[in-house]
Every structure is written in C-alpha cells, then in structure tokens.
Design a protein around this motif. Structure first.
Motif, PDB file in Angstrom:
ATOM      1  N   ASN A   1       0.829  -1.203   0.000  1.00 49.09           N
ATOM      2  CA  ASN A   1       0.000   0.000   0.000  1.00 49.09           C
ATOM      3  C   ASN A   1       0.863   1.252   0.000  1.00 49.09           C
ATOM      4  O   ASN A   1       1.994   1.240   0.487  1.00 49.09           O
ATOM      5  CB  ASN A   1      -0.893   0.048   1.251  1.00 49.09           C
ATOM      6  N   GLU A   2       0.309   2.344  -0.519  1.00 54.36           N
ATOM      7  CA  GLU A   2       0.956   3.643  -0.418  1.00 54.36           C
ATOM      8  C   GLU A   2       0.678   4.232   0.959  1.00 54.36           C
ATOM      9  O   GLU A   2      -0.450   4.181   1.439  1.00 54.36           O
ATOM     10  CB  GLU A   2       0.443   4.600  -1.496  1.00 54.36           C
ATOM     11  N   VAL A   3       1.680   4.800   1.592  1.00 55.23           N
ATOM     12  CA  VAL A   3       1.493   5.467   2.877  1.00 55.23           C
ATOM     13  C   VAL A   3       0.986   6.876   2.610  1.00 55.23           C
ATOM     14  O   VAL A   3       1.662   7.676   1.976  1.00 55.23           O
ATOM     15  CB  VAL A   3       2.817   5.525   3.670  1.00 55.23           C
ATOM     16  N   GLY A   4      -0.212   7.157   3.097  1.00 55.96           N
ATOM     17  CA  GLY A   4      -0.811   8.460   2.858  1.00 55.96           C
ATOM     18  C   GLY A   4      -1.920   8.723   3.847  1.00 55.96           C
ATOM     19  O   GLY A   4      -1.864   8.282   5.001  1.00 55.96           O
ATOM     20  N   GLU A   5      -2.952   9.430   3.409  1.00 53.24           N
ATOM     21  CA  GLU A   5      -4.016   9.846   4.313  1.00 53.24           C
ATOM     22  C   GLU A   5      -4.784   8.676   4.910  1.00 53.24           C
ATOM     23  O   GLU A   5      -5.217   8.744   6.060  1.00 53.24           O
ATOM     24  CB  GLU A   5      -4.982  10.784   3.571  1.00 53.24           C
ATOM     25  N   ASP A   6      -4.979   7.595   4.139  1.00 52.24           N
ATOM     26  CA  ASP A   6      -5.703   6.441   4.670  1.00 52.24           C
ATOM     27  C   ASP A   6      -4.947   5.814   5.829  1.00 52.24           C
ATOM     28  O   ASP A   6      -5.550   5.380   6.820  1.00 52.24           O
ATOM     29  CB  ASP A   6      -5.923   5.393   3.576  1.00 52.24           C
ATOM     30  N   VAL A   7      -3.626   5.774   5.718  1.00 52.01           N
ATOM     31  CA  VAL A   7      -2.807   5.211   6.792  1.00 52.01           C
ATOM     32  C   VAL A   7      -2.850   6.126   8.007  1.00 52.01           C
ATOM     33  O   VAL A   7      -2.981   5.661   9.143  1.00 52.01           O
ATOM     34  CB  VAL A   7      -1.358   5.010   6.312  1.00 52.01           C
ATOM     35  N   GLU A   8      -2.754   7.433   7.778  1.00 54.68           N
ATOM     36  CA  GLU A   8      -2.863   8.391   8.879  1.00 54.68           C
ATOM     37  C   GLU A   8      -4.172   8.185   9.629  1.00 54.68           C
ATOM     38  O   GLU A   8      -4.206   8.138  10.862  1.00 54.68           O
ATOM     39  CB  GLU A   8      -2.806   9.822   8.352  1.00 54.68           C
ATOM     40  N   LYS A   9      -5.264   8.088   8.889  1.00 56.68           N
ATOM     41  CA  LYS A   9      -6.598   7.936   9.479  1.00 56.68           C
ATOM     42  C   LYS A   9      -6.695   6.652  10.277  1.00 56.68           C
ATOM     43  O   LYS A   9      -7.237   6.622  11.391  1.00 56.68           O
ATOM     44  CB  LYS A   9      -7.657   7.965   8.378  1.00 56.68           C
ATOM     45  N   PHE A  10      -6.151   5.578   9.719  1.00 50.60           N
ATOM     46  CA  PHE A  10      -6.233   4.293  10.413  1.00 50.60           C
ATOM     47  C   PHE A  10      -5.516   4.341  11.757  1.00 50.60           C
ATOM     48  O   PHE A  10      -6.063   3.971  12.796  1.00 50.60           O
ATOM     49  CB  PHE A  10      -5.640   3.172   9.556  1.00 50.60           C
ATOM     50  N   PHE A  11      -4.268   4.802  11.749  1.00 48.37           N
ATOM     51  CA  PHE A  11      -3.502   4.820  12.991  1.00 48.37           C
ATOM     52  C   PHE A  11      -4.066   5.824  13.988  1.00 48.37           C
ATOM     53  O   PHE A  11      -3.968   5.630  15.202  1.00 48.37           O
ATOM     54  CB  PHE A  11      -2.029   5.121  12.713  1.00 48.37           C
TER      55      PHE A  11
ATOM     56  N   LYS B   1       1.112  13.146  11.796  1.00 46.67           N
ATOM     57  CA  LYS B   1      -0.086  12.375  12.142  1.00 46.67           C
ATOM     58  C   LYS B   1       0.214  10.890  12.210  1.00 46.67           C
ATOM     59  O   LYS B   1      -0.322  10.175  13.073  1.00 46.67           O
ATOM     60  CB  LYS B   1      -1.195  12.648  11.127  1.00 46.67           C
ATOM     61  N   ILE B   2       1.047  10.395  11.297  1.00 50.89           N
ATOM     62  CA  ILE B   2       1.405   8.977  11.346  1.00 50.89           C
ATOM     63  C   ILE B   2       2.219   8.674  12.591  1.00 50.89           C
ATOM     64  O   ILE B   2       1.960   7.708  13.315  1.00 50.89           O
ATOM     65  CB  ILE B   2       2.170   8.559  10.077  1.00 50.89           C
ATOM     66  N   VAL B   3       3.225   9.516  12.870  1.00 54.84           N
ATOM     67  CA  VAL B   3       4.048   9.296  14.059  1.00 54.84           C
ATOM     68  C   VAL B   3       3.185   9.329  15.319  1.00 54.84           C
ATOM     69  O   VAL B   3       3.284   8.452  16.183  1.00 54.84           O
ATOM     70  CB  VAL B   3       5.180  10.344  14.147  1.00 54.84           C
ATOM     71  N   ASN B   4       2.325  10.333  15.428  1.00 54.07           N
ATOM     72  CA  ASN B   4       1.465  10.417  16.601  1.00 54.07           C
ATOM     73  C   ASN B   4       0.521   9.229  16.679  1.00 54.07           C
ATOM     74  O   ASN B   4       0.258   8.695  17.769  1.00 54.07           O
ATOM     75  CB  ASN B   4       0.654  11.711  16.566  1.00 54.07           C
ATOM     76  N   GLY B   5       0.017   8.788  15.525  1.00 52.68           N
ATOM     77  CA  GLY B   5      -0.914   7.661  15.512  1.00 52.68           C
ATOM     78  C   GLY B   5      -0.300   6.366  16.013  1.00 52.68           C
ATOM     79  O   GLY B   5      -0.956   5.579  16.688  1.00 52.68           O
ATOM     80  N   VAL B   6       0.987   6.139  15.704  1.00 55.78           N
ATOM     81  CA  VAL B   6       1.604   4.863  16.092  1.00 55.78           C
ATOM     82  C   VAL B   6       2.161   4.890  17.514  1.00 55.78           C
ATOM     83  O   VAL B   6       2.560   3.840  18.029  1.00 55.78           O
ATOM     84  CB  VAL B   6       2.715   4.433  15.103  1.00 55.78           C
ATOM     85  N   ILE B   7       2.207   6.071  18.161  1.00 53.56           N
ATOM     86  CA  ILE B   7       2.721   6.108  19.536  1.00 53.56           C
ATOM     87  C   ILE B   7       1.666   6.529  20.552  1.00 53.56           C
ATOM     88  O   ILE B   7       1.962   6.646  21.745  1.00 53.56           O
ATOM     89  CB  ILE B   7       3.930   7.068  19.665  1.00 53.56           C
ATOM     90  N   LYS B   8       0.429   6.726  20.117  1.00 46.17           N
ATOM     91  CA  LYS B   8      -0.585   7.304  20.999  1.00 46.17           C
ATOM     92  C   LYS B   8      -1.060   6.360  22.094  1.00 46.17           C
ATOM     93  O   LYS B   8      -1.575   6.807  23.135  1.00 46.17           O
ATOM     94  CB  LYS B   8      -1.785   7.766  20.168  1.00 46.17           C
ATOM     95  N   ASP B   9      -0.936   5.050  21.896  1.00 44.67           N
ATOM     96  CA  ASP B   9      -1.482   4.085  22.856  1.00 44.67           C
ATOM     97  C   ASP B   9      -0.401   3.543  23.787  1.00 44.67           C
ATOM     98  O   ASP B   9       0.790   3.674  23.526  1.00 44.67           O
ATOM     99  CB  ASP B   9      -2.161   2.931  22.096  1.00 44.67           C
ATOM    100  N   TRP B  10      -0.828   2.891  24.848  1.00 51.33           N
ATOM    101  CA  TRP B  10       0.109   2.394  25.858  1.00 51.33           C
ATOM    102  C   TRP B  10       1.132   1.431  25.247  1.00 51.33           C
ATOM    103  O   TRP B  10       0.787   0.570  24.441  1.00 51.33           O
ATOM    104  CB  TRP B  10      -0.624   1.653  26.981  1.00 51.33           C
ATOM    105  N   GLY B  11       2.386   1.614  25.640  1.00 48.74           N
ATOM    106  CA  GLY B  11       3.433   0.691  25.236  1.00 48.74           C
ATOM    107  C   GLY B  11       3.892   0.842  23.802  1.00 48.74           C
ATOM    108  O   GLY B  11       4.639  -0.007  23.300  1.00 48.74           O
ATOM    109  N   CYS B  12       3.492   1.910  23.103  1.00 49.39           N
ATOM    110  CA  CYS B  12       3.822   2.067  21.683  1.00 49.39           C
ATOM    111  C   CYS B  12       5.024   2.994  21.490  1.00 49.39           C
ATOM    112  O   CYS B  12       5.043   4.112  22.007  1.00 49.39           O
ATOM    113  CB  CYS B  12       2.630   2.610  20.915  1.00 49.39           C
TER     114      CYS B  12
END
Length: 266
Positions: free
Chosen positions: A131-141, A164-175
């Motif tokens: 997949n291309e990394v873009g808005e859909d990936v941002e939204k998912f994370f 947004k991607i960086v924040n999305g992948v670290i927003k939850d516990w232990g990430c």
C-alpha cells in the motif's frame, strides 16, 4: 483490507524501486542494528505487562523492502522474525505487519518470510501488505487503538512521513516508534515550494513558515540544529513524551537523521 490481528489490525505503505537494496552498505547495516536492539530492549520491558493484557505485542514496518539485499544479506524484517522464532515469548505473542508500496518488494519479502526455517512456529502469521502510505494510513492509525507495538518508518526521504502517522503509532500504551529521514532532502525541501505539502505534513504549516524565516543566512551547522529542534518540538506537541534524535554522518555532513519516539508508557 486491514489485517485482523493488529487489534485489531494495521495497514501501512511506502516507496518504490531503489538502489538502496542493491547491497547492504555500512549505513543500512547500522540502521538495522539500531532498530533490532531497540526493538528487543523494548519487547523485554513491555512483554510482562502485555501478558496480563491481551498477550500480544506488535512490530510494524511501513517501508519494509524486499527482505534481502541483492548481496544476500537479510534486512530488518527477516532479522526481527528470526529473533521471534528463537524466543518463546515472541513466538506466542508477536503480531507483525510489513508493508511496501512496490509490489515486487512485497512479493519478494513474502517469499523470503515463507522460506524462514521455523516460521510456522509463530502463533500469528506475518502480514505482508502493498500500500501507499498516505491519508488512509494516517486515518487508520489515528482512529485505531493499537496493541503495544514498535513501529519502524524508513521512507528514504520524507514522502509519506507525517506528524499524524508518528502520533498515531505512539498514541497508545506501550507504543514506540523509530523513524529515519534524509536530512539533506528535508533541508532543501524546506525552501522548495514543489514539496511544500510534504514539509507541512512533517513539521506543520505554521512551523514551516517560521522555519523559512529562521533558516535564512544560517550556517549549515546552525540549520541542522534548528531543523532537528523544530522536528522534536513538533513531535512532542503531537503527544510524543520522549524524543531522542541521532544522526548518521558522512565526513562533516549529516546524511540521515533518526528520531526515537515513545508515547504512553504508564
């Protein structure tokens, strides 16, 4: 379509044909060792608590590549999976997602993973996506609650890399997240209107406006310090609690920069 195991899923994506994978240069070897050691140390800290939760930890790579360099050296995805095969806890807990936008890379990686001795002993089969990394990936994370996970983002530049991607992948516990970017290209991109959208995604529009003024007439050393400081501030403002930047040097110049980011740990 999202993979079902990433709590419950994960979708990623990247770039395309790149001579980066022709051979494993010292720089790529160093990056692979940094990510491996960071991931293994992170897993040892997170695993005891994860066992009391849903008994899962994750490893996600949004720009995974073909699995091996053309000289036969294994790249990070294979090294991580081999470690998981050899570790009793990881065999039963590790959920992995590897993504690359290049169909040739993703199919090659799938074949290399399937050929790993003992890969069938992992409880969760690795997911390989294209997949291309873009808005859909941002939204998912941004919208998905993740299992405790370690995310590696290495886009060989800046395309697809966003706050947004960086924040999305670290927003939850232990990430946690480690990402690399090409400082030389970003330094040039900050004054190039043709790539302004990529700079806005990485720093934020207002910060880019301010940087364009602040960087005028600065020495190369001053520019590098200012760019890194602003990127670190941007990540912290988005929710990253711990940010550790480090650099790759070629002679007197920085070629690539990495940021290690941790979100919620308590």
């Amino acid at each position: 379509m999202l993979a079902a195991n990433l709590l419950e899923a994960v979708q990623g994506n990247p770039l395309a044909n790149d001579p980066f994978f022709d051979e494993q240069l010292d720089q790529s070897d160093t990056k692979a060792r940094i990510v491996q050691k960071y991931f293994y140390a992170w897993a040892k800290v997170i695993t005891p608590t994860a066992k009391q939760m849903n008994n899962k930890i994750g490893y996600f790579d949004l720009y995974a590549g073909p699995g091996r360099y053309k000289d036969g050296s294994a790249s990070t995805p294979l090294l991580v999976l081999q470690h998981a095969i050899d570790d009793a806890d990881m065999r039963s807990m590790l959920v992995t997602m590897f993504n690359d936008a290049d169909e040739n890379h993703s199919s090659s990686l799938q074949a290399e993973i399937d050929a790993l001795p003992g890969i069938e002993t992992l409880k969760y089969k690795p997911d390989v996506l294209c997949n291309e990394v873009g808005e859909d990936v941002e939204k998912f994370f941004t919208e998905t609650k993740l299992i405790p996970s370690f995310t590696f983002v290495d886009p060989w530049g800046y395309k697809g890399l966003s706050l947004k991607i960086v924040n999305g992948v670290i927003k939850d516990w232990g990430c946690d997240c480690v990402f690399f970017f090409n400082y030389g290209r970003i330094n040039a991109g900050l004054t190039n209107p043709k790539v302004r959208s990529h700079m806005d995604a990485l720093f934020g529009k207002e910060r880019v406006d301010a940087l364009q003024i602040e960087l005028k007439d600065k020495t190369p050393e001053q520019r590098e310090r200012i760019v890194l400081e602003n990127l670190s501030r941007a990540i912290k403002e988005m929710g990253g609690k711990y940010v550790l930047p480090f650099r790759f040097r070629r002679g007197n110049r920085t070629s690539h920069t990495s940021e290690s980011d941790a979100g919620q740990k308590n």
